[in-house]
Design an enzyme around this catalytic site. Structure first.
Site, PDB file in Angstrom:
ATOM      1  N   ASP A 139       0.754  -1.135   0.325  1.00  0.00           N
ATOM      2  CA  ASP A 139       0.070  -0.051   0.020  1.00  0.00           C
ATOM      3  C   ASP A 139       0.686   1.032   0.063  1.00  0.00           C
ATOM      4  OD1 ASP A 139      -2.217  -1.309  -0.346  1.00  0.00           O
ATOM      5  OD2 ASP A 139      -3.086  -1.311   1.820  1.00  0.00           O
ATOM      6  N   CYS A 140       1.978   0.786   1.180  1.00  0.00           N
ATOM      7  CA  CYS A 140       2.659   1.910   0.765  1.00  0.00           C
ATOM      8  C   CYS A 140       3.233   2.234  -0.369  1.00  0.00           C
ATOM      9  CB  CYS A 140       3.901   3.149   2.058  1.00  0.00           C
ATOM     10  SG  CYS A 140       4.041   1.197   2.864  1.00  0.00           S
ATOM     11  N   TYR A 141       4.294   1.425  -1.047  1.00  0.00           N
ATOM     12  CA  TYR A 141       5.398   0.937  -2.035  1.00  0.00           C
ATOM     13  C   TYR A 141       4.767   0.041  -2.961  1.00  0.00           C
ATOM     14  CZ  TYR A 141       8.748   3.017   1.674  1.00  0.00           C
ATOM     15  OH  TYR A 141       9.514   3.669   1.874  1.00  0.00           O
TER      16      TYR A 141
END
Lengths: 402, 138
Positions: A139-141
């Site tokens: 989700d963050c990368y």
């Protein structure tokens, strides 16, 4: 009269320090004697240039937009496998790494024309290097693929971190078998056809400070043409080996882990290499200054090729099979004469480490110190010594049962 | 009696010469002693030979003249074996590999000297040189 590193540094800053190379100190000690030489000389500079396999570089490539997490994915630099098992933007490239499609030794001897050492050389030379990577996406990368040119000048960090370099002495390799063999010590001709060695002998850093009195953790050094530091004792550091009366190890003994900023370095001193039938690696130039604290330091630093001995090992049998047998001991003076005697036979010798480059490094380091550009460091902690119980063990293999 | 000459040369044989016994002519008609150091035929049937020819200057010149008239292209061997001085690290890995002893260590500087007059173009050093400093251009 003993000197301190602080006193020597003061003299360096004043431009008064007497700095000589580990080759020059030999004649000085011979003509002036140890006592006077120790009083007059402040620093002895050593040098070595050879293929040092346990070398590699950490690169921080900067974050992509959108972000991609290299860690846990796969990454290649000019098709050579790099190790991305860290966070999002850090990579490690090892000198012996190869492209997945390199034929290796499928047809012997493999040529190993391009590997991690060559990637490091090209990076240092300022050439663009292709980075291709795949990641699993989070989700963050979220990003999963990357194919881009990178250049050392754009990287946040490029840090050379060689976990084992500058071996304190090394084997002399020969081949007792009836066939030509291809080793990391070069091509070895059958029936004692040649002998190869790989130490700068009387110029080599750890041979001139055999008990690690001045070289320790934090020691500032010449590394790859730039300034580096001794980070730790190197892997396989093995101080408690057989030593001569002069204290100099007669076998492979101490090693150094070294670190430095790759951006300062030069492709003249970091050279990608190919060992036929063996693999790729990196030629590394290292120079270490030895502060002449007292007569004992000077006496060790003045050891000559004739007083430094190495073991002759059969690479067709004893080495691959981990047998401890040696075929004798020879001095570096004998090795440099071009012929050694093994089992009654005259065997021509060849060096894999470049003595002339070692001379050059010791001279450059001498110049840096004389100009006041390079001050000596007090080590933060010593390297493990003879009594440290640090040894070099074989793998205790415990086969997994099913 | 003229002084003897001995030279190592590279011969390129065009395809049309493939069925002619050229080296035999050199020996029979020009009394040249020959030592073939390397010989190969490429995919287009062009031939390449590294050969050492020994004889009187007069016979040698006549033999070379014969080769030129036959259509054989001649190069001096020493021009084609090159050491890339930028890549050579002066280690010495080549010294005991070379069968012709074309490499030696200069005692003072301990630099590696390459004597291309001794080179027989076998190519062993090209693969054995860790930084790949040796090049052959035929």
């Amino acid at each position: 009269m003993a000197k301190t590193i602080a006193e020597i540094n003061k003299r360096i800053k004043e431009g008064k320090a007497v700095v000589v190379t580990a080759e020059e100190i030999i004649d000085i000690a011979r003509t002036k004697g140890i006592t006077r030489a120790a009083q007059e000389v402040d620093v002895v500079t050593t040098g070595t240039f050879g293929v040092m396999c346990s070398s590699g570089a950490y690169l921080n490539i900067g974050h992509t937009k959108p972000r991609l997490k290299l860690g846990g994915g796969k990454a290649y630099l000019n098709d050579v496998l790099a190790y991305p098992g860290f966070a999002a933007a850090d990579l490690f490239i090892g000198s012996n790494a190869l492209p997945d499609d390199d034929p290796r030794n499928r047809i012997r001897p493999g040529e190993f024309n391009y590997g991690g050492g060559h990637v490091i050389e090209e990076l240092v030379a300022g050439k663009d290097v292709r980075l291709s990577a795949t990641a699993y996406g989070t989700d963050c990368y979220p990003r999963k693929k990357l194919d881009t040119w990178v250049n050392i000048k754009d990287l946040n960090q490029a840090t050379l971190l060689n976990i084992r370099n500058a071996y304190q002495n090394y084997n002399v390799a020969v081949n007792l078998s009836d066939k030509l063999i291809y080793t990391y010590m070069g091509m070895l001709k059958p029936r004692l056809g040649n002998a190869t060695y790989s130490s700068a002998g009387q110029l080599s850093p750890l041979l001139k400070d055999p008990y690690y009195r001045t070289i320790g953790i934090g020691t500032r050094i010449f590394l790859g043409g730039g300034i580096g530091y001794v980070a730790w004792h190197g892997t396989q550091h093995n101080p408690d080996v057989l030593r001569g009366d002069n204290g100099v190890p007669k076998r492979g003994a101490g090693t150094l882990a070294v670190i430095g900023d790759l951006k300062q370095m030069s492709p003249h001193w970091l050279v990608g290499t190919s060992m036929l039938g063996y693999g790729c690696s990196l030629g590394v130039g290292i120079g270490v200054p030895i502060p002449v604290l007292d007569e004992e330091v000077l006496r060790h630093a003045a050891a000559t090729d004739g007083e430094i001995f190495a073991a002759v090992v059969d690479y067709s049998d004893a080495y691959p099979k981990m047998k401890p047998d040696i075929l004798g001991e020879v001095s570096y003076a004998e090795l440099k004469s071009g012929t050694i005697k093994v089992q009654g036979k005259n065997v021509p010798t060849a060096s894999l480490s470049s003595y002339s480059r070692a001379v050059e490094i010791s001279g450059i380091l001498k110049g840096w110190i004389q100009k006041g550009d390079f001050l000596l460091t007090e080590s933060v902690a010593p390297l493990p010594g003879v009594d440290s119980e640090v040894t070099f063990k074989p793998l205790n293999e415990r086969p997994v049962e099913y | 009696m003229m002084a003897a000459v001995s030279k190592r040369i590279v011969l390129h044989f065009p395809r049309r010469t493939i069925d002619r016994p050229i080296i035999w002519h050199l020996a029979r008609d020009y009394a040249l002693e020959f030592n073939i150091l390397k010989a190969s035929i490429g995919p287009e049937q062009e031939g390449l030979m590294v050969i050492e020819l020994t004889g009187t200057q007069e016979d040698y010149d006549k033999g070379i003249n014969f080769l030129v008239k036959t259509g054989v292209k001649i190069q001096s061997l020493s021009q084609d074996i090159i050491r890339n001085e930028d890549r050579c690290t002066q280690c010495g890995a080549c010294v005991t590999i070379c069968p012709a002893n074309a490499f030696c260590i200069e005692p003072g500087s301990r630099k590696v000297i390459f004597d291309n007059e001794k080179c027989v173009a076998c190519g062993l050093c090209i693969k054995a040189c860790p930084p790949h400093a040796m090049e052959v251009h035929f």
